[in-house]
Scaffold this motif. Structure first.
Motif, PDB file in Angstrom:
ATOM      1  N   UNK A   1       0.834  -1.203   0.000  1.00 47.37           N
ATOM      2  CA  UNK A   1       0.000   0.000   0.000  1.00 47.37           C
ATOM      3  C   UNK A   1       0.869   1.254   0.000  1.00 47.37           C
ATOM      4  N   UNK A   2       1.894   1.262   0.838  1.00 42.63           N
ATOM      5  CA  UNK A   2       2.812   2.398   0.862  1.00 42.63           C
ATOM      6  C   UNK A   2       3.578   2.506  -0.449  1.00 42.63           C
ATOM      7  N   UNK A   3       3.941   1.358  -0.997  1.00 41.44           N
ATOM      8  CA  UNK A   3       4.657   1.354  -2.272  1.00 41.44           C
ATOM      9  C   UNK A   3       3.804   1.959  -3.377  1.00 41.44           C
ATOM     10  N   UNK A   4       2.521   1.617  -3.404  1.00 41.47           N
ATOM     11  CA  UNK A   4       1.610   2.167  -4.416  1.00 41.47           C
ATOM     12  C   UNK A   4       1.513   3.683  -4.298  1.00 41.47           C
ATOM     13  N   UNK A   5       1.411   4.174  -3.076  1.00 47.96           N
ATOM     14  CA  UNK A   5       1.340   5.621  -2.863  1.00 47.96           C
ATOM     15  C   UNK A   5       2.633   6.286  -3.314  1.00 47.96           C
TER      16      UNK A   5
ATOM     17  N   UNK B   1      15.422  11.538  -3.531  1.00 49.69           N
ATOM     18  CA  UNK B   1      15.251  10.253  -2.867  1.00 49.69           C
ATOM     19  C   UNK B   1      13.932  10.139  -2.133  1.00 49.69           C
ATOM     20  N   UNK B   2      13.659   8.947  -1.626  1.00 46.90           N
ATOM     21  CA  UNK B   2      12.417   8.691  -0.909  1.00 46.90           C
ATOM     22  C   UNK B   2      12.694   7.723   0.235  1.00 46.90           C
ATOM     23  N   UNK B   3      12.008   7.943   1.340  1.00 47.44           N
ATOM     24  CA  UNK B   3      12.117   7.044   2.492  1.00 47.44           C
ATOM     25  C   UNK B   3      10.725   6.795   3.047  1.00 47.44           C
ATOM     26  N   UNK B   4      10.540   5.645   3.647  1.00 48.20           N
ATOM     27  CA  UNK B   4       9.264   5.366   4.302  1.00 48.20           C
ATOM     28  C   UNK B   4       9.499   4.576   5.578  1.00 48.20           C
ATOM     29  N   UNK B   5       8.512   4.650   6.461  1.00 50.71           N
ATOM     30  CA  UNK B   5       8.605   4.042   7.798  1.00 50.71           C
ATOM     31  C   UNK B   5       7.260   3.403   8.105  1.00 50.71           C
TER      32      UNK B   5
ATOM     33  N   UNK C   1       4.256   5.827   7.003  1.00 52.91           N
ATOM     34  CA  UNK C   1       4.417   7.173   6.455  1.00 52.91           C
ATOM     35  C   UNK C   1       5.643   7.217   5.552  1.00 52.91           C
ATOM     36  N   UNK C   2       5.648   8.172   4.644  1.00 53.74           N
ATOM     37  CA  UNK C   2       6.775   8.321   3.742  1.00 53.74           C
ATOM     38  C   UNK C   2       7.075   9.769   3.447  1.00 53.74           C
ATOM     39  N   UNK C   3       8.265   9.985   2.888  1.00 51.25           N
ATOM     40  CA  UNK C   3       8.684  11.333   2.515  1.00 51.25           C
ATOM     41  C   UNK C   3       9.385  11.279   1.167  1.00 51.25           C
ATOM     42  N   UNK C   4       8.924  12.091   0.246  1.00 46.46           N
ATOM     43  CA  UNK C   4       9.521  12.231  -1.089  1.00 46.46           C
ATOM     44  C   UNK C   4      10.425  13.454  -1.030  1.00 46.46           C
ATOM     45  N   UNK C   5      11.732  13.229  -0.998  1.00 44.08           N
ATOM     46  CA  UNK C   5      12.660  14.304  -0.703  1.00 44.08           C
ATOM     47  C   UNK C   5      12.949  15.194  -1.908  1.00 44.08           C
TER      48      UNK C   5
END
Length: 275
Positions: free
Chosen positions: A19-23, A34-38, A45-49
């Motif tokens: 689900x997070x991957x799809x978002x 870059x991008x990170x998620x937790x 939650x994730x952040x698109x840097x």
């Protein structure tokens, strides 16, 4: 400035990685740096840097603080860093070179809780998960220079900087809000809440939101009409005071590690900013 996304399963079910991957993939264009998620249990939650200031280069969000049980994701540019560094009693030398805006916002939340937005000056939006109370807090800047979209049903709550991330979830209906579409086509400003989709709404500027398993509460935290009036002795003093604030405001927004550009509209506003 960073884009953010997240999913909170109100029924307590663990958030699925796909689900997070799809978002994330739906808004991959945002992640220039870059991008990170937790993920932890019912929250992810994730952040698109997209680094827009010197301090944001190398910043890693979401940021988890083990001691307080708080996790923050966000996209923000704080214009009153020096003031916040002093109020929060951070080491000035370290803060000027190494502390990111995300770290300052997390410290502000630890210090002032849900009133932290009253102390933050700048553009941005962020979300804070509190594992102790199992609540999610979201806030948007005073003037709404960033977007924050949300979807909620009885099972889950999702948020993102773009509707594309929400529409990537199978649980989110794709029905258009025809009234809002008509408003956009006729240049009608709307109410700041409705989006082009029936089940997706925006958190308005100067508003904050607290989400828990048993409900959600949205409230306005700032009212420009409550700002006290400034009374000076002459027109010259008003001009001097305005130029001081205006010059500082423009300088604050030029803090960038990339080249800065200006869009000239032909009016007085953009021309005076450039000057």
């Amino acid at each position: 400035m960073n884009g953010i996304f997240g999913l909170f399963n109100l029924d307590g079910a663990p958030v699925a990685t796909d689900q997070l991957t799809a978002m994330r993939e739906a808004v991959a264009f945002w992640a220039v740096d870059g991008v990170d998620q937790w993920r932890s249990g019912e929250i992810g939650m994730g952040c698109l840097r997209l680094a827009s200031t010197p301090e944001s280069v190398g910043e890693r969000l979401p940021l988890h603080d083990e001691a307080s049980g708080l996790t923050l994701t966000g996209g923000a540019r704080l214009d009153n860093r020096a003031e916040l560094i002093n109020r929060l009693k951070l080491n000035p030398d370290q803060a000027q070179t190494g502390v990111t805006d995300g770290e300052i916002i997390l410290r502000a939340y630890q210090q002032w809780g849900r009133d932290c937005e009253l102390y933050l000056d700048g553009d941005g939006h962020f979300a804070v998960w509190d594992e102790r109370t199992r609540t999610l807090f979201l806030a948007r800047d005073h003037h709404g220079n960033t977007g924050l979209y949300t979807y909620r049903d009885r099972r889950c709550f999702a948020f993102a900087s773009s509707t594309k991330a929400l529409l990537a979830l199978e649980i989110v209906p794709k029905a258009p809000d025809l009234l809002r579409v008509a408003q956009v086509l006729t240049s009608w400003p709307g109410d700041g809440v409705r989006s082009a989709y029936e089940h997706i709404v925006r958190l308005p500027p100067a508003h904050r939101m607290l989400v828990a398993a048993d409900g959600a509460k949205v409230e306005r935290y700032w009212f420009p009409e409550n700002i006290s009036e400034l009374h000076l002795k002459s027109d010259d003093e008003y001009v001097e005071a305005f130029l001081e604030v205006y010059t500082r405001a423009v300088a604050d927004r030029l803090r960038s590690q990339r080249a800065v550009g200006v869009t000239l509209s032909g009016g007085l506003d953009s021309g005076s900013v450039l000057a």
